[in-house]
Enzyme design. Structure first.
Site, mmCIF file in Angstrom:
data_model
loop_
_atom_site.group_PDB
_atom_site.id
_atom_site.type_symbol
_atom_site.label_atom_id
_atom_site.label_comp_id
_atom_site.label_asym_id
_atom_site.label_seq_id
_atom_site.Cartn_x
_atom_site.Cartn_y
_atom_site.Cartn_z
ATOM 1 N N GLY A 48 1.396 -99.990 -7.441
ATOM 2 C CA GLY A 48 0.106 -100.609 -7.111
ATOM 3 C C GLY A 48 -0.030 -100.834 -5.615
ATOM 4 C CG ASN A 67 1.725 -105.279 -6.620
ATOM 5 O OD1 ASN A 67 1.412 -106.471 -6.512
ATOM 6 N ND2 ASN A 67 0.853 -104.297 -6.382
ATOM 7 C CE1 TYR A 118 -3.322 -110.298 -14.507
ATOM 8 C CE2 TYR A 118 -3.667 -112.665 -14.353
ATOM 9 C CZ TYR A 118 -3.272 -111.471 -13.780
ATOM 10 O OH TYR A 118 -2.792 -111.451 -12.488
HETATM 11 P P1 NDP Z 1 -5.768 -104.949 -6.857
HETATM 12 O O1 NDP Z 1 -6.748 -104.667 -7.938
HETATM 13 O O2 NDP Z 1 -6.221 -104.989 -5.457
HETATM 14 O O3 NDP Z 1 -4.525 -103.960 -6.949
HETATM 15 C C1 NDP Z 1 -4.006 -103.561 -8.196
HETATM 16 C C2 NDP Z 1 -3.101 -102.378 -7.975
HETATM 17 O O4 NDP Z 1 -2.547 -101.986 -9.232
HETATM 18 C C3 NDP Z 1 -3.834 -101.195 -7.395
HETATM 19 O O5 NDP Z 1 -3.066 -100.635 -6.351
HETATM 20 C C4 NDP Z 1 -3.938 -100.235 -8.562
HETATM 21 O O6 NDP Z 1 -3.797 -98.896 -8.098
HETATM 22 C C5 NDP Z 1 -2.696 -100.605 -9.373
HETATM 23 N N1 NDP Z 1 -2.857 -100.216 -10.764
HETATM 24 C C6 NDP Z 1 -3.631 -100.778 -11.717
HETATM 25 N N2 NDP Z 1 -3.537 -100.105 -12.860
HETATM 26 C C7 NDP Z 1 -2.673 -99.081 -12.633
HETATM 27 C C8 NDP Z 1 -2.174 -98.018 -13.436
HETATM 28 N N3 NDP Z 1 -2.531 -97.840 -14.713
HETATM 29 N N4 NDP Z 1 -1.309 -97.160 -12.860
HETATM 30 C C9 NDP Z 1 -0.943 -97.293 -11.574
HETATM 31 N N5 NDP Z 1 -1.380 -98.272 -10.778
HETATM 32 C C10 NDP Z 1 -2.239 -99.150 -11.299
HETATM 33 O O7 NDP Z 1 -5.144 -106.369 -7.275
HETATM 34 P P2 NDP Z 1 -4.004 -107.289 -6.633
HETATM 35 O O8 NDP Z 1 -3.447 -106.720 -5.425
HETATM 36 O O9 NDP Z 1 -4.574 -108.638 -6.592
HETATM 37 O O10 NDP Z 1 -2.936 -107.250 -7.819
HETATM 38 C C11 NDP Z 1 -1.562 -106.930 -7.611
HETATM 39 C C12 NDP Z 1 -0.712 -107.763 -8.545
HETATM 40 O O11 NDP Z 1 -0.860 -109.137 -8.207
HETATM 41 C C13 NDP Z 1 -1.102 -107.642 -10.014
HETATM 42 O O12 NDP Z 1 0.058 -107.579 -10.804
HETATM 43 C C14 NDP Z 1 -1.847 -108.936 -10.292
HETATM 44 O O13 NDP Z 1 -1.764 -109.318 -11.637
HETATM 45 C C15 NDP Z 1 -1.089 -109.895 -9.369
HETATM 46 N N6 NDP Z 1 -1.816 -111.110 -9.039
HETATM 47 C C16 NDP Z 1 -2.993 -111.074 -8.316
HETATM 48 C C17 NDP Z 1 -3.646 -112.257 -7.998
HETATM 49 C C18 NDP Z 1 -4.927 -112.300 -7.224
HETATM 50 O O14 NDP Z 1 -5.559 -113.363 -7.180
HETATM 51 N N7 NDP Z 1 -5.334 -111.221 -6.564
HETATM 52 C C19 NDP Z 1 -3.110 -113.566 -8.429
HETATM 53 C C20 NDP Z 1 -1.880 -113.481 -9.167
HETATM 54 C C21 NDP Z 1 -1.253 -112.299 -9.438
HETATM 55 P P3 NDP Z 1 -4.802 -97.687 -8.441
HETATM 56 O O15 NDP Z 1 -6.166 -98.245 -8.607
HETATM 57 O O16 NDP Z 1 -4.632 -96.758 -7.277
HETATM 58 O O17 NDP Z 1 -4.239 -97.116 -9.669
#
Ligand code: NDP
Length: 251
Positions: free
Chosen positions: A12, A89, A155
């Site tokens: 991610g 992540n 979630y």
């Molecule tokens: P974003 O939506 O900005 O990033 C999510 C990332 O996950 C992207 O890079 C996306 O990549 C990747 N991703 C999602 N689904 C897939 C898949 N099927 N295969 C490969 N990659 C995938 O969100 P965040 O940066 O906020 O989230 C990152 C982590 O932090 C997550 O685990 C989230 O649960 C956690 N988190 C976030 C919070 C927040 O407030 N933002 C709070 C607490 C935890 P792509 O689209 O290129 O596939």
């Protein structure tokens, strides 16, 4: 906190917290394997990592595809010959609820990325992490420690499960010299809600927290870096909360 010569996989890494983590590791000289589905975004982060001083390998992979998950490790080993750090992540929230009749769709879609893929990638990477006495950092959430809105129940379940996986994996791998920890952010200003199709304002969310602010992705990146570093050599099975005091209201 030099990571020169170290090989770090960040799933991610195309946006938000993962992108910030990749940039922080690149700044410390690591070889960073950046994983995601969106190639344009990954290329952009790869370029910024190179500007930061790191070497990158871009792996386009869908975490819900078992062959893709195995390929992340294969391509890393082919290019760099080892794995020192795994940052699990990648995450998302597919909304759904019991009342709306779509909780199973939400559960399957969310758990596939947030928990199953983490278990799978950890298992595939573990033999390599044992060789380097490396470590894993899982990105959890305060949502796994409290009840959230109805549409985000799966979630919360995924992150509660991830917390338990972190502790169990830490216990299992400790005798092999591999540490496993997690970071649990509260609200962090990323594309998360846009990707979840939820119209929530980060500013409003932040204003409700005791410290009256949301975190920026870079803050979480620095905590991940610390946990992955030698400075944290005595830390395993721990969960580092960074939530601007959010959990204080429910504890
Ligand atoms: P974003 O939506 O900005 O990033 C999510 C990332 O996950 C992207 O890079 C996306 O990549 C990747 N991703 C999602 N689904 C897939 C898949 N099927 N295969 C490969 N990659 C995938 O969100 P965040 O940066 O906020 O989230 C990152 C982590 O932090 C997550 O685990 C989230 O649960 C956690 N988190 C976030 C919070 C927040 O407030 N933002 C709070 C607490 C935890 P792509 O689209 O290129 O596939």
């Amino acid at each position: 906190m030099s990571f020169a010569g170290k090989v770090v996989i960040v799933t991610g890494a195309s946006s938000g917290i993962g992108a910030a983590a990749a940039l922080v590791f690149a700044r410390e000289g690591a070889n960073v394997v950046i994983v995601g589905r969106n190639e344009n975004r990954l290329s952009n982060i790869a370029e910024r990592c190179t500007q930061n001083g790191g070497t990158t390998l871009l792996v386009k992979a869908d975490m819900t595809n078992d062959d893709d998950v195995k390929r992340i490790v294969d391509e890393t080993i082919n290019r760099f010959g080892k794995i020192d750090v795994l940052i699990n992540n990648a995450g998302l929230s597919v909304s759904g609820s019991i009342s709306n009749g779509d909780i199973l769709k939400s559960y399957d879609g969310t758990l596939a990325v947030n928990l199953r893929a983490v278990v799978h990638l950890t298992a595939v990477a573990a033999p390599h992490l044992v060789k380097t006495k490396g470590n894993i950092v899982n990105i959890s959430s305060i949502a796994g420690k409290m009840s959230t809105t109805a549409l985000a129940l799966p979630y919360s379940i995924s992150k509660a499960g991830l917390d338990h996986f972190t502790r169990g994996a830490a216990l299992e791998l400790a005798s092999s010299g591999v540490r496993v920890n997690s970071v649990s952010p509260g609200p962090v200003r990323t594309d998360f809600f846009d990707n979840a199709g939820t119209a929530i304002s980060w500013d409003i969310l932040g204003s409700r927290l005791p410290l009256q602010r949301c975190s920026e992705p870079e803050e979480i990146g620095e905590i991940i870096l610390y946990l992955a570093s030698e400075k944290a050599k005595g830390i395993t099975g721990s969960d580092f909360v960074c939530d601007n005091g959010g959990l204080l209201r429910v504890s």
